[in-house]
Design a protein around this motif. Structure first.
Motif, short mmCIF file in Angstrom:
data_model
loop_
_atom_site.label_atom_id
_atom_site.label_comp_id
_atom_site.label_asym_id
_atom_site.label_seq_id
_atom_site.Cartn_x
_atom_site.Cartn_y
_atom_site.Cartn_z
N ALA A 39 -7.52 8.78 3.88
CA ALA A 39 -6.18 8.59 4.44
C ALA A 39 -5.75 7.13 4.35
CB ALA A 39 -6.15 9.06 5.90
N GLU A 40 -6.69 6.22 4.57
CA GLU A 40 -6.36 4.80 4.47
C GLU A 40 -5.97 4.43 3.05
OE1 GLU A 40 -9.19 2.90 7.95
OE2 GLU A 40 -10.09 3.42 6.04
N LEU A 41 -6.66 5.00 2.07
CA LEU A 41 -6.36 4.70 0.67
C LEU A 41 -5.00 5.24 0.25
CD1 LEU A 41 -9.85 5.12 -1.00
CD2 LEU A 41 -8.47 3.04 -0.89
N VAL A 42 -4.66 6.43 0.73
CA VAL A 42 -3.32 6.96 0.44
C VAL A 42 -2.27 6.01 1.01
CG1 VAL A 42 -1.68 8.83 0.90
CG2 VAL A 42 -4.05 9.37 0.31
N ARG A 43 -2.50 5.56 2.24
CA ARG A 43 -1.57 4.63 2.87
C ARG A 43 -1.42 3.36 2.03
NH1 ARG A 43 -3.24 2.89 8.84
NH2 ARG A 43 -4.94 1.94 7.65
N ALA A 44 -2.52 2.86 1.50
CA ALA A 44 -2.48 1.62 0.71
C ALA A 44 -1.84 1.82 -0.65
CB ALA A 44 -3.90 1.08 0.55
N LYS A 45 -2.11 2.96 -1.28
CA LYS A 45 -1.63 3.18 -2.64
C LYS A 45 -0.12 3.36 -2.73
CE LYS A 45 -5.99 5.06 -4.40
NZ LYS A 45 -6.22 4.15 -5.54
N SER A 46 0.53 3.54 -1.59
CA SER A 46 2.00 3.61 -1.62
C SER A 46 2.57 2.30 -2.17
CB SER A 46 2.54 3.88 -0.22
OG SER A 46 2.17 2.85 0.69
N GLY A 47 1.94 1.19 -1.84
CA GLY A 47 2.40 -0.09 -2.35
C GLY A 47 2.19 -0.21 -3.85
N ARG A 48 1.15 0.41 -4.34
CA ARG A 48 0.88 0.38 -5.78
C ARG A 48 1.98 1.08 -6.56
NH1 ARG A 48 -4.94 2.00 -8.39
NH2 ARG A 48 -4.27 2.44 -10.52
#
Length: 449
Positions: free
Chosen positions: A284-293
């Motif tokens: 879930a944390e990675l999904v949250r972060a990958k939005s910026g990508r």
């Protein structure tokens, strides 16, 4: 003289550094199947234009299918020249006739539109899977109460199903944005040539039909020079990723000890290399972060296009990595989010207890007084005083007796007990789109229809 396919006017071979720097096969090889599909259709168009005989077209088509079956091409400046080189190896001079009347400019624009069409379909399917997971979990929790929040502070009680359905609404708008982007991408640029149009009598409408497009581009310059159809898909992906980041951010909060609203199965969590006690919602944390990508991919391409004069410029070679990464990342995050939603285990008791804390029934008291005739602003102020006293005495508003309530206002009657409950608060929000149980069931029926 240069031995490059375009080297007739060059007296020397490209500098190795420049040659390596300008090559794109490493990433545009992903357009392998799209490029072959375009070439097969182009060969048929050349027959209609009198450039190829039917027999030549059949030989070219058979060879292109064989190249596709090989699965890849090994050498070339880009995917277009790599496939053409392999075709000429197989057919000799006949392979060189395929590029008649065509440029890599309209060729790559076509490949990208074919890719966007297929990628958009995959994105729509993946979005539907997340929607289905949300709807399924909402159906399981039409009676589960939780605190609704503003400013990350407990505000009013809502149904968990209502909360989950909010994300369904967001994702359905994402679905619509992608569908809209695909609609505008449904135009064939093939036959636009390098910039001015093909010099051969290509039936572009028939060619577009052969490729499954709704029509052919109206302006050859626009057809080869713009990538707004890529921008639209990346924009839709970026917005969808922002929605996923919000949802997964809540999963991170909900599964924390501080909230304890939910937990993840061990298979969907990760541990710590140092702390044996840890169970982390890393996906879930990675999904949250990958939005910026993905948002970065969009901004990247926006800056590539900014200020480009018509028509084609090599800057546009930079469109593919942004597109591929944006689509790949969004698809992966959609699949992961669906899996997390399916596995999430909600604690109804903890959520219900939290829904009553934080003086979440205060608005019910103010609304009650307003219905009794007190101006809402006065009611708001009066209930604010009640909250202050409750905080000072470490009590909940629901614990006040009728006599204590009437000390603040004689408008309070015996029926107030029906409003100072979670069920009463939920039932009072009986408007379209509200969290009243009947309205939430209506909303569920609507999204399932």
């Amino acid at each position: 003289m240069s031995q490059q396919p375009w080297g007739g006017r060059f007296g020397e071979e490209p500098d190795p550094l420049i040659d390596e720097f300008t090559r794109s096969l490493e990433f545009d090889s992903r357009l392998f199947r799209e490029d072959i599909a375009g070439s097969r259709a182009w060969a048929k168009a050349l027959v209609r234009a009198g450039v190829l005989t039917p027999e030549e077209q059949l030989r070219i088509d058979q060879s292109l299918q064989e190249i596709q079956a090989e699965g890849r091409v090994w050498a070339g400046e880009d995917i277009h020249m790599a496939i053409e080189t392999r075709l000429r190896e197989k057919l000799g001079p006949l392979g060189g006739k395929l590029h008649t009347g065509r440029s890599r400019n309209d060729q790559v624009a076509l490949d990208l539109r074919l890719y966007v069409r297929a990628a958009g379909a995959r994105l729509l399917e993946a979005l539907s899977e997340v929607e289905l997971a949300l709807i399924t979990r909402a159906e399981e929790h039409v009676e589960t109460v939780m605190p609704g929040y503003t400013h990350t502070q407990r505000a009013q009680p809502v149904l968990l199903a209502h909360h989950l359905l909010a994300y369904v609404e967001m994702l359905r708008r994402d679905h619509g944005r992608i569908a809209d982007a695909l609609d505008r991408a449904d135009v064939s640029p093939l036959g636009a040539g390098a910039l001015a149009g093909s010099g051969f009598p290509i039936d572009r409408a028939e060619l577009a039909h052969d490729l499954g497009f709704g029509g052919a581009s109206a302006n050859s310059l626009d057809a080869v020079a713009d990538r707004d159809f890529v921008l639209e898909l990346l924009s839709a992906c970026s917005i969808a990723m922002i929605h996923l980041s919000r949802l997964c951010g809540e999963i991170v909060l909900w599964t924390s000890v501080e909230f304890s609203f939910a937990s993840l199965p061990d298979a969907l969590a990760s541990g710590s290399s140092m702390m044996p006690n840890k169970k982390n919602p890393c996906a879930a944390e990675l999904v949250r972060a990958k939005s910026g990508r993905v948002a970065g991919d969009l901004v990247n391409l926006l800056m590539v296009l900014k200020g480009l004069p018509l028509a084609y410029n090599r800057d546009l070679q930079e469109d593919k990595e942004a597109l591929f990464d944006g689509v790949d990342t969004t698809l992966a995050c959609l699949k992961v989010t669906a899996r997390l939603l399916q596995g999430l285990r909600f604690d109804r008791d903890v959520m219900r207890k939290a829904a009553l804390e934080g003086y979440t029934l205060a608005t019910e008291l103010a609304d009650y007084l307003s219905r009794k005739g007190m101006p809402f602003r006065d009611a708001h102020h009066l209930v604010g005083r009640m909250v202050a006293e409750a905080i000072a005495t470490h009590r909940g508003l629901e614990s006040f007796s009728l006599a204590e309530l009437q000390r603040f206002s004689p408008l309070f009657g015996a029926d107030i007990v029906d409003h100072l409950t979670l069920e009463g608060a939920l039932e009072s929000r009986d408007v379209l789109g509200g969290t009243a149980p009947a309205r939430v069931k209506e909303a569920l029926a609507h999204v399932k229809a």
